[in-house]
Design a protein around this motif. Structure first.
Motif, short mmCIF file in Angstrom:
data_model
loop_
_atom_site.label_atom_id
_atom_site.label_comp_id
_atom_site.label_asym_id
_atom_site.label_seq_id
_atom_site.Cartn_x
_atom_site.Cartn_y
_atom_site.Cartn_z
N ASP A 1 -10.52 0.95 20.23
CA ASP A 1 -11.34 0.42 20.07
C ASP A 1 -10.84 -0.77 17.96
OD1 ASP A 1 -13.35 0.25 18.07
OD2 ASP A 1 -14.34 2.25 18.95
N GLU A 2 -10.87 -2.29 17.74
CA GLU A 2 -10.43 -1.99 16.86
C GLU A 2 -11.35 -2.48 15.88
OE1 GLU A 2 -9.71 -6.71 17.90
OE2 GLU A 2 -8.28 -6.44 19.58
N ASN A 3 -13.03 -1.54 16.29
CA ASN A 3 -13.40 -1.91 15.29
C ASN A 3 -13.54 -0.42 14.71
OD1 ASN A 3 -15.18 -3.69 15.57
ND2 ASN A 3 -16.18 -3.30 16.75
N GLU A 4 -13.13 0.75 15.16
CA GLU A 4 -12.72 1.72 14.42
C GLU A 4 -11.09 1.56 13.59
OE1 GLU A 4 -11.22 5.93 15.73
OE2 GLU A 4 -13.23 5.15 16.58
N VAL A 5 -10.24 1.10 14.38
CA VAL A 5 -9.29 0.79 13.20
C VAL A 5 -9.10 -0.05 12.49
CG1 VAL A 5 -6.67 -0.46 13.60
CG2 VAL A 5 -7.57 1.36 15.51
N HIS A 6 -10.00 -0.38 11.79
CA HIS A 6 -10.63 -1.61 11.14
C HIS A 6 -10.93 -1.12 9.60
CE1 HIS A 6 -11.41 -4.98 8.84
NE2 HIS A 6 -13.17 -4.43 8.85
N GLU A 7 -12.04 -0.12 10.64
CA GLU A 7 -13.02 1.14 9.48
C GLU A 7 -11.61 1.99 8.84
OE1 GLU A 7 -16.26 2.76 7.73
OE2 GLU A 7 -15.61 0.53 8.28
N VAL A 8 -10.83 2.29 9.95
CA VAL A 8 -10.07 3.77 9.45
C VAL A 8 -9.21 2.66 7.83
CG1 VAL A 8 -8.26 4.66 10.08
CG2 VAL A 8 -10.26 5.17 11.23
N GLN A 9 -9.15 1.48 8.42
CA GLN A 9 -8.04 0.62 7.60
C GLN A 9 -8.96 0.59 5.89
OE1 GLN A 9 -4.45 0.26 7.52
NE2 GLN A 9 -4.61 -0.29 4.96
N ARG A 10 -10.25 -0.53 6.33
CA ARG A 10 -10.98 -0.56 5.66
C ARG A 10 -11.41 1.12 4.25
NH1 ARG A 10 -16.15 1.22 2.89
NH2 ARG A 10 -16.55 2.70 4.70
N LEU A 11 -11.61 2.06 4.97
CA LEU A 11 -11.52 3.65 4.59
C LEU A 11 -9.89 3.83 3.53
CD1 LEU A 11 -13.03 5.74 7.26
CD2 LEU A 11 -14.26 5.13 4.80
N SER A 12 -9.05 3.58 4.09
CA SER A 12 -8.15 4.35 3.34
C SER A 12 -7.43 3.22 2.13
CB SER A 12 -6.95 3.48 4.79
OG SER A 12 -5.01 3.55 3.57
N ASP A 13 -7.83 1.91 2.45
CA ASP A 13 -8.08 0.72 1.30
C ASP A 13 -8.94 1.10 -0.18
OD1 ASP A 13 -6.38 -0.82 2.47
OD2 ASP A 13 -7.70 -1.93 2.77
N ASN A 14 -10.10 2.18 0.58
CA ASN A 14 -11.09 2.48 -0.39
C ASN A 14 -10.21 3.37 -1.58
OD1 ASN A 14 -12.43 0.08 0.64
ND2 ASN A 14 -14.24 1.70 1.09
N VAL A 15 -9.77 4.52 -0.38
CA VAL A 15 -9.18 5.37 -1.21
C VAL A 15 -8.17 5.28 -2.49
CG1 VAL A 15 -7.60 6.15 0.42
CG2 VAL A 15 -9.13 8.02 -1.19
N VAL A 16 -7.19 4.29 -2.08
CA VAL A 16 -6.61 3.87 -2.48
C VAL A 16 -6.64 3.00 -3.72
CG1 VAL A 16 -3.56 2.08 -3.42
CG2 VAL A 16 -4.70 3.85 -0.59
N LYS A 17 -7.55 2.05 -4.40
CA LYS A 17 -8.18 1.65 -4.64
C LYS A 17 -9.04 2.50 -6.13
CE LYS A 17 -8.88 -2.91 -2.81
NZ LYS A 17 -9.93 -3.75 -1.92
N ARG A 18 -10.00 3.44 -5.47
CA ARG A 18 -10.14 4.44 -6.42
C ARG A 18 -9.32 5.32 -7.09
NH1 ARG A 18 -13.49 6.38 -1.87
NH2 ARG A 18 -15.08 4.91 -2.19
N ALA A 19 -8.04 5.70 -6.45
CA ALA A 19 -6.75 6.15 -7.60
C ALA A 19 -6.24 5.34 -7.99
CB ALA A 19 -5.49 6.84 -6.10
N LEU A 20 -5.70 4.35 -7.45
CA LEU A 20 -5.17 2.89 -9.13
C LEU A 20 -6.04 2.40 -9.86
CD1 LEU A 20 -3.41 0.83 -6.24
CD2 LEU A 20 -2.90 2.41 -7.68
N ALA A 21 -7.73 2.42 -9.68
CA ALA A 21 -8.61 2.24 -10.81
C ALA A 21 -8.53 3.65 -11.83
CB ALA A 21 -9.83 2.33 -9.93
N VAL A 22 -7.88 4.19 -11.43
CA VAL A 22 -8.08 5.91 -12.69
C VAL A 22 -6.23 6.27 -12.78
CG1 VAL A 22 -9.55 6.78 -12.06
CG2 VAL A 22 -8.37 7.68 -10.84
#
Length: 147
Positions: free
Chosen positions: A75-96
């Motif tokens: 499911d390409e949409n699911e894979v894309h969404e999981v990658q988006r979630l992963s990107d978000n958690v990394v961006k949050r971590a780097l921001a702090v």
């Protein structure tokens, strides 16, 4: 202690058991303890809003936590969404002032975070050291740095 470690280790398989036939996508970050609760809470809200199943586990005493997503890779949409979630958690971590990974390493998937986390100068030093120690790029070629 052994029972606690076994529970933490088996969390991955427990998460996969929630969606038979899926493959596990796991990511981790480390954040300063002072930001841990906020980052975990924001990540949980992000996962819940996505509509996907995902869990958060970790050995949070050192600020390290993991997100596990049993993912239907067809499911390409699911894979894309999981990658988006992963990107978000990394961006949050780097921001702090955290880091993009604790123990899973940079590998192929987190190379794009090296420059934002370390800066161009430090990244250049790392590449120089890698080239000095591995001039033929035979040790994990393409991981961490492009060949």
């Amino acid at each position: 202690m052994n029972r606690l470690w076994a529970a933490r280790h088996n969390a991955y398989y427990a998460a996969l058991g929630q969606r038979p036939g899926c493959r596990g996508f796991s990511t981790d970050v480390v954040v300063p303890i002072s930001h841990l609760a906020t980052i975990v809470e924001e990540t949980r809200k992000d996962i819940d809003a996505s509509g996907l199943f995902g869990t958060i586990v970790g050995h949070v005493g050192d600020g390290n936590f993991h997100c596990i997503f049993p993912t239907n890779e067809d499911d390409e949409n699911e894979v894309h969404e999981v990658q988006r979630l992963s990107d978000n958690v990394v961006k949050r971590a780097l921001a702090v002032g955290g880091t993009c990974t604790g123990e899973h390493g940079i590998g192929m998937g987190k190379k794009k975070y090296m420059k934002p986390e370390f800066g161009a100068t430090t990244l250049g030093v790392m590449k120089t050291l890698k080239g000095s120690l591995d001039p033929n790029s035979i040790m994990n070629p393409g991981k961490v740095f492009d060949v």
